[in-house]
Design an enzyme around this catalytic site. Structure first.
Site, PDB file in Angstrom:
ATOM      1  NE  ARG A 149      -4.620  -1.619   9.423  1.00  0.00           N
ATOM      2  CZ  ARG A 149      -3.505  -0.957   9.128  1.00  0.00           C
ATOM      3  NH1 ARG A 149      -3.507   0.064   8.324  1.00  0.00           N
ATOM      4  NH2 ARG A 149      -2.363  -1.360   9.624  1.00  0.00           N
TER       5      ARG A 149
ATOM      6  NE  ARG B  22       6.361  -0.668   9.933  1.00  0.00           N
ATOM      7  CZ  ARG B  22       5.273  -0.721   9.172  1.00  0.00           C
ATOM      8  NH1 ARG B  22       5.254  -0.108   7.985  1.00  0.00           N
ATOM      9  NH2 ARG B  22       4.196  -1.350   9.569  1.00  0.00           N
TER      10      ARG B  22
ATOM     11  NE  ARG C 249       7.785  -2.744   5.991  1.00  0.00           N
ATOM     12  CZ  ARG C 249       6.485  -2.787   6.181  1.00  0.00           C
ATOM     13  NH1 ARG C 249       5.663  -2.279   5.292  1.00  0.00           N
ATOM     14  NH2 ARG C 249       5.991  -3.361   7.247  1.00  0.00           N
TER      15      ARG C 249
ATOM     16  NE  ARG D 272       2.123  -5.145  10.896  1.00  0.00           N
ATOM     17  CZ  ARG D 272       3.240  -5.068  10.158  1.00  0.00           C
ATOM     18  NH1 ARG D 272       4.370  -5.571  10.618  1.00  0.00           N
ATOM     19  NH2 ARG D 272       3.203  -4.499   8.986  1.00  0.00           N
TER      20      ARG D 272
ATOM     21  CE  LYS E 104      -2.023  -1.221   3.888  1.00  0.00           C
ATOM     22  NZ  LYS E 104      -1.351  -2.504   4.142  1.00  0.00           N
TER      23      LYS E 104
HETATM   24  P1  AP5 Z   1       4.867  -1.667   1.766  1.00  0.00           P
HETATM   25  O1  AP5 Z   1       4.565  -0.742   0.636  1.00  0.00           O
HETATM   26  O2  AP5 Z   1       5.637  -1.133   2.935  1.00  0.00           O
HETATM   27  O3  AP5 Z   1       3.542  -2.425   2.259  1.00  0.00           O
HETATM   28  P2  AP5 Z   1       2.295  -1.911   3.095  1.00  0.00           P
HETATM   29  O4  AP5 Z   1       1.091  -2.585   2.525  1.00  0.00           O
HETATM   30  O5  AP5 Z   1       2.290  -0.415   3.160  1.00  0.00           O
HETATM   31  O6  AP5 Z   1       2.658  -2.578   4.469  1.00  0.00           O
HETATM   32  P3  AP5 Z   1       2.575  -2.045   5.955  1.00  0.00           P
HETATM   33  O7  AP5 Z   1       3.245  -3.115   6.795  1.00  0.00           O
HETATM   34  O8  AP5 Z   1       3.091  -0.643   6.096  1.00  0.00           O
HETATM   35  O9  AP5 Z   1       1.076  -2.067   6.206  1.00  0.00           O
HETATM   36  P4  AP5 Z   1       0.409  -2.204   7.539  1.00  0.00           P
HETATM   37  O10 AP5 Z   1      -0.989  -2.057   7.066  1.00  0.00           O
HETATM   38  O11 AP5 Z   1       0.695  -3.390   8.365  1.00  0.00           O
HETATM   39  O12 AP5 Z   1       1.110  -1.047   8.397  1.00  0.00           O
HETATM   40  P5  AP5 Z   1       0.716   0.447   8.707  1.00  0.00           P
HETATM   41  O13 AP5 Z   1       1.949   1.236   8.621  1.00  0.00           O
HETATM   42  O14 AP5 Z   1      -0.480   0.871   7.922  1.00  0.00           O
HETATM   43  O15 AP5 Z   1       5.654  -2.916   1.125  1.00  0.00           O
HETATM   44  C1  AP5 Z   1       6.146  -3.957   1.946  1.00  0.00           C
HETATM   45  C2  AP5 Z   1       7.535  -4.385   1.442  1.00  0.00           C
HETATM   46  O16 AP5 Z   1       7.399  -5.008   0.170  1.00  0.00           O
HETATM   47  C3  AP5 Z   1       8.539  -3.230   1.217  1.00  0.00           C
HETATM   48  O17 AP5 Z   1       9.837  -3.686   1.527  1.00  0.00           O
HETATM   49  C4  AP5 Z   1       8.435  -2.929  -0.279  1.00  0.00           C
HETATM   50  O18 AP5 Z   1       9.648  -2.382  -0.785  1.00  0.00           O
HETATM   51  C5  AP5 Z   1       8.151  -4.326  -0.823  1.00  0.00           C
HETATM   52  N1  AP5 Z   1       7.312  -4.304  -2.003  1.00  0.00           N
HETATM   53  C6  AP5 Z   1       6.127  -3.667  -2.151  1.00  0.00           C
HETATM   54  N2  AP5 Z   1       5.613  -3.899  -3.363  1.00  0.00           N
HETATM   55  C7  AP5 Z   1       6.508  -4.733  -3.985  1.00  0.00           C
HETATM   56  C8  AP5 Z   1       6.535  -5.362  -5.264  1.00  0.00           C
HETATM   57  N3  AP5 Z   1       5.551  -5.175  -6.148  1.00  0.00           N
HETATM   58  N4  AP5 Z   1       7.580  -6.162  -5.572  1.00  0.00           N
HETATM   59  C9  AP5 Z   1       8.584  -6.373  -4.681  1.00  0.00           C
HETATM   60  N5  AP5 Z   1       8.626  -5.798  -3.454  1.00  0.00           N
HETATM   61  C10 AP5 Z   1       7.591  -5.002  -3.112  1.00  0.00           C
HETATM   62  O19 AP5 Z   1       0.239   0.315  10.225  1.00  0.00           O
HETATM   63  C11 AP5 Z   1       1.123  -0.004  11.269  1.00  0.00           C
HETATM   64  C12 AP5 Z   1       0.352  -0.093  12.596  1.00  0.00           C
HETATM   65  O20 AP5 Z   1      -0.255   1.190  12.888  1.00  0.00           O
HETATM   66  C13 AP5 Z   1      -0.844  -1.068  12.613  1.00  0.00           C
HETATM   67  O21 AP5 Z   1      -0.429  -2.382  12.929  1.00  0.00           O
HETATM   68  C14 AP5 Z   1      -1.711  -0.435  13.718  1.00  0.00           C
HETATM   69  O22 AP5 Z   1      -1.226  -0.714  15.001  1.00  0.00           O
HETATM   70  C15 AP5 Z   1      -1.548   1.045  13.474  1.00  0.00           C
HETATM   71  N6  AP5 Z   1      -2.559   1.593  12.536  1.00  0.00           N
HETATM   72  C16 AP5 Z   1      -2.311   2.155  11.312  1.00  0.00           C
HETATM   73  N7  AP5 Z   1      -3.453   2.549  10.737  1.00  0.00           N
HETATM   74  C17 AP5 Z   1      -4.458   2.243  11.604  1.00  0.00           C
HETATM   75  C18 AP5 Z   1      -5.867   2.382  11.564  1.00  0.00           C
HETATM   76  N8  AP5 Z   1      -6.483   2.945  10.504  1.00  0.00           N
HETATM   77  N9  AP5 Z   1      -6.591   1.924  12.621  1.00  0.00           N
HETATM   78  C19 AP5 Z   1      -5.992   1.372  13.695  1.00  0.00           C
HETATM   79  N10 AP5 Z   1      -4.653   1.204  13.798  1.00  0.00           N
HETATM   80  C20 AP5 Z   1      -3.890   1.637  12.757  1.00  0.00           C
END
Ligand code: AP5
Length: 219
Positions: free
Chosen positions: A88, A162, A127, A173, A13
Site C-alpha cells: 500500500r 464496515r 457495499r 481513504r 480488488k
Molecule cells: P470490493 O471488491 O469490496 O472493493 P475493494 O477494492 O476490495 O475495496 P476495499 O474498500 O476493501 O479496499 P480498501 O483498499 O479500502 O480496503 P481494505 O480492506 O484493503 O468492491 C467494492 C463494492 O463494489 C462491493 O460492494 C462490490 O460488490 C462492488 N463491486 C465490485 N466490483 C463491481 C463491479 N464490477 N460492478 C458492480 N459492483 C462491483 O483495507 C481497509 C483498511 O485496512 C485500510 O483503510 C487500512 O487502514 C488497513 N490496511 C489494509 N491493508 C493495509 C496495508 N497494506 N497497509 C496499511 N494499512 C492497511
C-alpha cells in the site's frame, strides 16, 4: 499465479481476488480482511489497528510487514497468491521485493484496477460485507445483494456495513490512496510488471488477467 491487485478503495480488488481463487488454487491474501478479523477477535494486533482503520488511515508499515512475512511463509502460498490491498506504500513494496527474493519467489504481475471516481463512491456506499471473519463475502445492494433478510448467501451470518464506510472515512481513504498508494503504479510500471485494466465488470477483469497470465506462460 503470483500477483498483486492495485486499485483505489472500492475498485473491486476483493471481488476480483475471490473470483481468481477459483482459477488455479492460488490463495487470496487481503490485509484488510486479516486486520478486520483481528479487530473482531480483539487481539493485540486488532486493538492497535482499529483506530487507524476507522479513520481511514493506513496501519503502520512495520505491523503490516510482520503480518505479511508470516503469511507468505505459510504452505498454502506455494501454489500461488493474490495480494489484495498489499503493498500500500512504497516502503511496503520495497520490503515485499526483499521478502520475495529471500523466499525465492518471482512475482508475475501487478494489476491496476482502474475505475472512475464516481463509480467508486457509489460502490463504497452500497457495499455490504459478511460479518463472519472466516467468510467476509462481499455484497452490493445494487449489483450483488445478500438475502432479502440481510444475511450472507454463503454462511448465513448477518451482512453489515464496515466501520470505515462513513463519509469522512471514505474521503480520507481516497485521499490516503492518492498520496500513498497511487505512486505504486509507476513503481511497478518501471519494473515492467504493471498491467492496467479499466475495470467496470469484475468477470471481464478476471478474464483479462487470465489472458495476460497465459501470455506470460503462467497458467
Ligand atoms: P470490493 O471488491 O469490496 O472493493 P475493494 O477494492 O476490495 O475495496 P476495499 O474498500 O476493501 O479496499 P480498501 O483498499 O479500502 O480496503 P481494505 O480492506 O484493503 O468492491 C467494492 C463494492 O463494489 C462491493 O460492494 C462490490 O460488490 C462492488 N463491486 C465490485 N466490483 C463491481 C463491479 N464490477 N460492478 C458492480 N459492483 C462491483 O483495507 C481497509 C483498511 O485496512 C485500510 O483503510 C487500512 O487502514 C488497513 N490496511 C489494509 N491493508 C493495509 C496495508 N497494506 N497497509 C496499511 N494499512 C492497511
Amino acid at each position: 499465479m503470483k500477483i498483486i491487485l492495485l486499485g483505489a478503495p472500492g475498485a473491486g480488488k476483493g471481488t476480483v481476488a475471490k473470483l481468481l481463487t477459483d482459477f488455479d488454487g492460488s490463495v487470496q491474501i487481503s490485509t484488510g480482511d486479516i486486520l478486520r478479523a483481528a479487530v473482531k477477535e480483539g487481539t493485540d494486533l486488532g486493538k492497535e489497528a482499529k483506530a487507524y482503520m476507522d479513520r481511514g488511515d493506513l496501519v503502520p508499515d512495520s505491523l503490516i510487514m510482520k503480518i505479511m512475512e508470516a503469511r507468505l511463509r505459510e504452505d498454502d502460498c506455494r501454489n500461488g497468491f493474490i495480494l489484495d490491498g498489499f503493498p500500500r506504500t512504497i516502503p511496503q513494496a520495497q520490503a515485499l521485493k526483499e521478502l520475495l527474493k529471500k523466499l525465492d519467489v518471482r512475482l508475475d504481475m501487478a494489476v491496476n484496477l482502474d475505475v472512475p471516481k464516481d463509480v467508486i463512491l457509489d460502490r463504497l456506499t452500497t457495499r455490504r460485507t459478511c460479518s463472519n471473519p472466516d467468510c467476509q463475502a462481499i455484497y452490493n445492494i445494487k449489483s450483488n445483494p445478500p438475502t432479502p433478510e440481510g444475511t450472507c448467501k454463503k454462511c448465513g451470518s448477518p451482512v453489515i456495513q464496515r466501520d470505515d464506510e462513513t463519509e469522512d472515512a471514505i474521503m480520507n481513504r481516497l485521499q490516503t490512496y492518492n498520496d500513498k498508494t497511487a505512486p505504486l503504479i509507476s513503481f511497478y510500471e518501471k519494473k515492467g510488471l504493471l498491467k492496467n485494466i479499466l475495470s467496470l465488470s469484475s468477470v471481464d477483469t478476471v478474464e483479462e488477467i487470465k489472458k495476460h497470465l497465459a501470455v506470460e506462460g503462467v497458467d
